[in-house]
Motif scaffolding. Structure first.
Motif, PDB file in Angstrom:
ATOM      1  N   GLN A 229      -5.395  10.831  24.634  1.00 24.23           N
ATOM      2  CA  GLN A 229      -5.295  12.222  24.274  1.00 24.23           C
ATOM      3  C   GLN A 229      -4.564  12.346  22.848  1.00 24.23           C
ATOM      4  O   GLN A 229      -4.868  13.461  21.809  1.00 24.23           O
ATOM      5  CB  GLN A 229      -4.675  13.162  25.133  1.00 24.23           C
ATOM      6  CG  GLN A 229      -5.429  13.375  26.235  1.00 24.23           C
ATOM      7  CD  GLN A 229      -4.763  14.363  27.140  1.00 24.23           C
ATOM      8  OE1 GLN A 229      -3.656  13.899  28.045  1.00 24.23           O
ATOM      9  NE2 GLN A 229      -5.158  15.657  27.460  1.00 24.23           N
ATOM     10  N   ALA A 265      -4.691  11.723  39.860  1.00 22.28           N
ATOM     11  CA  ALA A 265      -4.535  12.934  39.197  1.00 22.28           C
ATOM     12  C   ALA A 265      -5.617  13.342  38.527  1.00 22.28           C
ATOM     13  O   ALA A 265      -6.371  12.405  37.699  1.00 22.28           O
ATOM     14  CB  ALA A 265      -3.364  13.074  38.305  1.00 22.28           C
ATOM     15  N   PRO A 266      -6.160  14.479  38.387  1.00 21.45           N
ATOM     16  CA  PRO A 266      -5.353  15.792  39.010  1.00 21.45           C
ATOM     17  C   PRO A 266      -5.766  16.240  40.120  1.00 21.45           C
ATOM     18  O   PRO A 266      -5.848  17.190  40.548  1.00 21.45           O
ATOM     19  CB  PRO A 266      -5.818  16.813  37.793  1.00 21.45           C
ATOM     20  CG  PRO A 266      -7.316  16.494  37.471  1.00 21.45           C
ATOM     21  CD  PRO A 266      -7.394  14.788  37.269  1.00 21.45           C
ATOM     22  N   THR A 267      -6.313  15.124  41.134  1.00 18.43           N
ATOM     23  CA  THR A 267      -6.745  15.566  42.450  1.00 18.43           C
ATOM     24  C   THR A 267      -6.031  14.969  43.519  1.00 18.43           C
ATOM     25  O   THR A 267      -6.497  14.452  44.583  1.00 18.43           O
ATOM     26  CB  THR A 267      -8.162  15.102  42.491  1.00 18.43           C
ATOM     27  OG1 THR A 267      -8.382  13.787  42.300  1.00 18.43           O
ATOM     28  CG2 THR A 267      -9.099  15.894  41.418  1.00 18.43           C
ATOM     29  N   GLN A 269      -3.659  16.153  45.091  1.00 18.12           N
ATOM     30  CA  GLN A 269      -3.428  17.094  46.347  1.00 18.12           C
ATOM     31  C   GLN A 269      -4.644  18.125  46.696  1.00 18.12           C
ATOM     32  O   GLN A 269      -4.715  18.330  47.829  1.00 18.12           O
ATOM     33  CB  GLN A 269      -2.192  18.115  46.153  1.00 18.12           C
ATOM     34  CG  GLN A 269      -0.811  17.630  45.610  1.00 18.12           C
ATOM     35  CD  GLN A 269      -0.206  16.659  46.783  1.00 18.12           C
ATOM     36  OE1 GLN A 269      -0.520  16.872  48.048  1.00 18.12           O
ATOM     37  NE2 GLN A 269       0.226  15.544  46.541  1.00 18.12           N
ATOM     38  N   TYR A 272     -10.737  18.949  42.415  1.00 17.22           N
ATOM     39  CA  TYR A 272     -11.409  19.677  41.207  1.00 17.22           C
ATOM     40  C   TYR A 272     -12.489  20.317  41.290  1.00 17.22           C
ATOM     41  O   TYR A 272     -13.553  19.633  41.751  1.00 17.22           O
ATOM     42  CB  TYR A 272     -11.500  18.677  39.989  1.00 17.22           C
ATOM     43  CG  TYR A 272     -11.689  19.479  38.413  1.00 17.22           C
ATOM     44  CD1 TYR A 272     -10.616  19.650  37.641  1.00 17.22           C
ATOM     45  CD2 TYR A 272     -13.000  19.737  38.097  1.00 17.22           C
ATOM     46  CE1 TYR A 272     -10.857  20.256  36.428  1.00 17.22           C
ATOM     47  CE2 TYR A 272     -13.139  20.187  36.779  1.00 17.22           C
ATOM     48  CZ  TYR A 272     -11.901  20.697  35.900  1.00 17.22           C
ATOM     49  OH  TYR A 272     -12.520  21.097  34.800  1.00 17.22           O
ATOM     50  N   THR A 286     -13.214  13.983  30.525  1.00 12.69           N
ATOM     51  CA  THR A 286     -11.671  13.498  31.283  1.00 12.69           C
ATOM     52  C   THR A 286     -10.560  13.770  30.011  1.00 12.69           C
ATOM     53  O   THR A 286      -9.587  13.917  30.326  1.00 12.69           O
ATOM     54  CB  THR A 286     -11.921  11.951  31.324  1.00 12.69           C
ATOM     55  OG1 THR A 286     -12.440  11.398  30.458  1.00 12.69           O
ATOM     56  CG2 THR A 286     -12.781  11.797  32.542  1.00 12.69           C
ATOM     57  N   LEU A 289      -8.488  16.709  30.728  1.00 10.06           N
ATOM     58  CA  LEU A 289      -7.863  16.790  31.855  1.00 10.06           C
ATOM     59  C   LEU A 289      -6.369  16.112  31.643  1.00 10.06           C
ATOM     60  O   LEU A 289      -6.101  15.046  31.779  1.00 10.06           O
ATOM     61  CB  LEU A 289      -8.386  15.835  33.086  1.00 10.06           C
ATOM     62  CG  LEU A 289      -9.902  16.059  33.387  1.00 10.06           C
ATOM     63  CD1 LEU A 289     -10.343  15.172  34.569  1.00 10.06           C
ATOM     64  CD2 LEU A 289     -10.040  17.683  33.952  1.00 10.06           C
ATOM     65  N   SER A 290      -5.444  16.985  31.389  1.00  9.12           N
ATOM     66  CA  SER A 290      -4.242  16.775  30.807  1.00  9.12           C
ATOM     67  C   SER A 290      -3.320  15.943  32.058  1.00  9.12           C
ATOM     68  O   SER A 290      -2.380  15.056  31.600  1.00  9.12           O
ATOM     69  CB  SER A 290      -3.524  18.326  30.372  1.00  9.12           C
ATOM     70  OG  SER A 290      -3.207  18.753  31.515  1.00  9.12           O
ATOM     71  N   GLU A 291      -3.693  16.255  33.235  1.00 10.95           N
ATOM     72  CA  GLU A 291      -2.709  15.208  34.155  1.00 10.95           C
ATOM     73  C   GLU A 291      -3.317  14.140  34.430  1.00 10.95           C
ATOM     74  O   GLU A 291      -2.553  13.131  35.006  1.00 10.95           O
ATOM     75  CB  GLU A 291      -2.975  16.310  35.508  1.00 10.95           C
ATOM     76  CG  GLU A 291      -2.197  17.583  35.501  1.00 10.95           C
ATOM     77  CD  GLU A 291      -2.475  18.408  37.034  1.00 10.95           C
ATOM     78  OE1 GLU A 291      -2.008  17.737  37.967  1.00 10.95           O
ATOM     79  OE2 GLU A 291      -2.688  19.402  36.786  1.00 10.95           O
ATOM     80  N   MET A 292      -4.590  13.646  33.994  1.00 12.06           N
ATOM     81  CA  MET A 292      -5.034  12.403  33.991  1.00 12.06           C
ATOM     82  C   MET A 292      -4.559  11.544  33.141  1.00 12.06           C
ATOM     83  O   MET A 292      -4.051  11.788  31.882  1.00 12.06           O
ATOM     84  CB  MET A 292      -6.601  12.368  34.063  1.00 12.06           C
ATOM     85  CG  MET A 292      -7.222  10.873  33.987  1.00 12.06           C
ATOM     86  SD  MET A 292      -9.154  11.276  33.933  1.00 12.06           S
ATOM     87  CE  MET A 292      -9.498  11.819  35.542  1.00 12.06           C
ATOM     88  N   SER A 293      -3.628  10.516  33.422  1.00 16.84           N
ATOM     89  CA  SER A 293      -2.928   9.527  32.537  1.00 16.84           C
ATOM     90  C   SER A 293      -4.094   8.763  31.568  1.00 16.84           C
ATOM     91  O   SER A 293      -5.085   8.690  31.603  1.00 16.84           O
ATOM     92  CB  SER A 293      -2.436   8.366  33.419  1.00 16.84           C
ATOM     93  OG  SER A 293      -3.353   7.670  34.101  1.00 16.84           O
TER      94      SER A 293
END
Length: 356
Positions: A229, A265-267, A269, A272, A286, A289-293
């Motif tokens: 990113q 992440a981000p899924t 819990q 999406y 992708t 998707l800020s939570e995806m590494s």
């Protein structure tokens, strides 16, 4: 050949497990030739086709499409055109471009019928609106192509959307995407491999099964990637979903997985979730998707889900993923179809007798 007769026939004995590479330039095919290839065999074979443009270092790879009459269905019956549109032959291109960040799309259509075949191509914008159409009349076993920037009906810059290809006779098509300014090229095969949840399936089978083997209908992507990113570079996936149904909307849950099979992440819990109206598209990039590494490399599973009211939120999904790395010197891009568990060219129910 395009618009014309065969230019050559080649035969090879291929032992079990053996591969054969056919370079058509070594077999007398003339320069500037364009056409299609037909492969017949005594036993099952699989084929990849590579097209290379040395002058720009651009390359495209496709997997050959099976005959509509190949014995590939779970019930050992011959596959027919999709039942979903009243028996018409219909294939879907979930992602097409015209001058979108430099990307453009060409569609190559081959007639696999024994009669002249007219194929209609209808283009849809992200919200499901019709933005243009074209049609080609193709002699038996010939091919034609449509280059979207030359299609006056669309006339839109920065267009990204989808297309429905339909005919009364069977055909196949490849969807080529090119970006000459960065020498990127990729291609996928127009598909009817979709996932859907249809209330009629319960009524017909009476078992609650949503697929011939009782599994939940879904689409899988075996490779999903995310670059940096910070730089905006690196292997990065853009997943495009399309609802080809002209009437019903669809709600879809997307889950991401690590190579180990653990949720990513981000899924971690919850899924999406996306909602697509009739003929609408949705893009999951992708990099957004800020939570995806950063550097993520895994897979995705996309499942249509029912709403609380039937027949609301009932629709269909087809999908494709573009993976691009602008760091690569030369062509750094590839496209992958999202597939259901029964292959690349059928909706999950189209191979069962009650819905054939």
């Amino acid at each position: 050949g395009a618009f014309g007769p065969s230019v050559g026939e080649f035969t090879e004995l291929v032992d079990p497990g053996e591969t054969w590479t056919l370079d058509i330039s070594a077999y007398g095919i003339p320069d500037e030739w364009v056409g299609s290839a037909w492969i017949t065999s005594d036993y099952a074979v699989v084929t990849n086709v590579n097209r290379v443009k040395p002058s720009t270092e651009m390359a495209i790879t496709n997997t050959a499409a099976p005959s509509y009459w190949a014995l590939t269905s779970p019930d050992s019956g011959a596959a027919d055109c999709t039942w979903r549109n009243g028996g018409a032959c219909e294939l879907y291109a979930p992602l097409v471009y015209q001058k979108y960040n430099g990307w453009n799309t060409g569609i190559s259509i081959v007639n696999v019928a024994e009669y002249t075949n007219t194929v209609q191509v209808t283009f849809y914008g992200p919200s499901g609106n019709v933005v243009g159409s074209d049609s080609v009349s193709i002699p038996a076993k010939a091919m034609e192509y449509i280059y979207i920037p030359n299609t006056g009906d669309i006339g839109l810059d920065d267009f990204v959307g989808a297309a429905v290809l339909s005919s009364t006779l069977p055909f196949h098509a490849s969807i080529d995407e090119v970006k000459y300014e960065t020498v990127e090229a990729m291609s996928y095969i127009a598909t009817a491999s979709g996932a859907s949840l249809i209330h009629d399936v319960d009524l017909i089978f009476g078992t609650g099964a949503f697929s011939p083997d009782g599994a939940v209908a879904g689409l899988s992507l075996p490779l999903v990637q995310k670059g940096s990113q910070t730089t905006g570079l690196g292997d990065t996936s853009g997943i495009q979903l399309f609802n080809p149904d002209p009437t019903f909307s669809v709600v879809a849950d997307m889950w991401f997985f690590q190579p180990s099979g653990a949720l990513a992440a981000p899924t971690l819990q919850q899924p999406y979730t996306l909602t697509l109206s009739a003929h609408a598209t949705a893009t999951v990039y992708t990099m957004d998707l800020s939570e995806m590494s950063a550097g993520f490399q895994g897979s995705a599973w996309i499942v249509p889900v029912l709403g609380s009211t039937i027949p609301a939120n009932i629709g269909f999904l087809v999908g494709v993923s573009n993976n691009v790395n602008y760091d690569v010197e030369g062509d750094g891009s590839a496209a992958f179809n999202a597939l259901n568990q029964f292959g690349q060219f059928r909706f999950f129910s189209s191979q069962t007798a009650p819905l054939a």
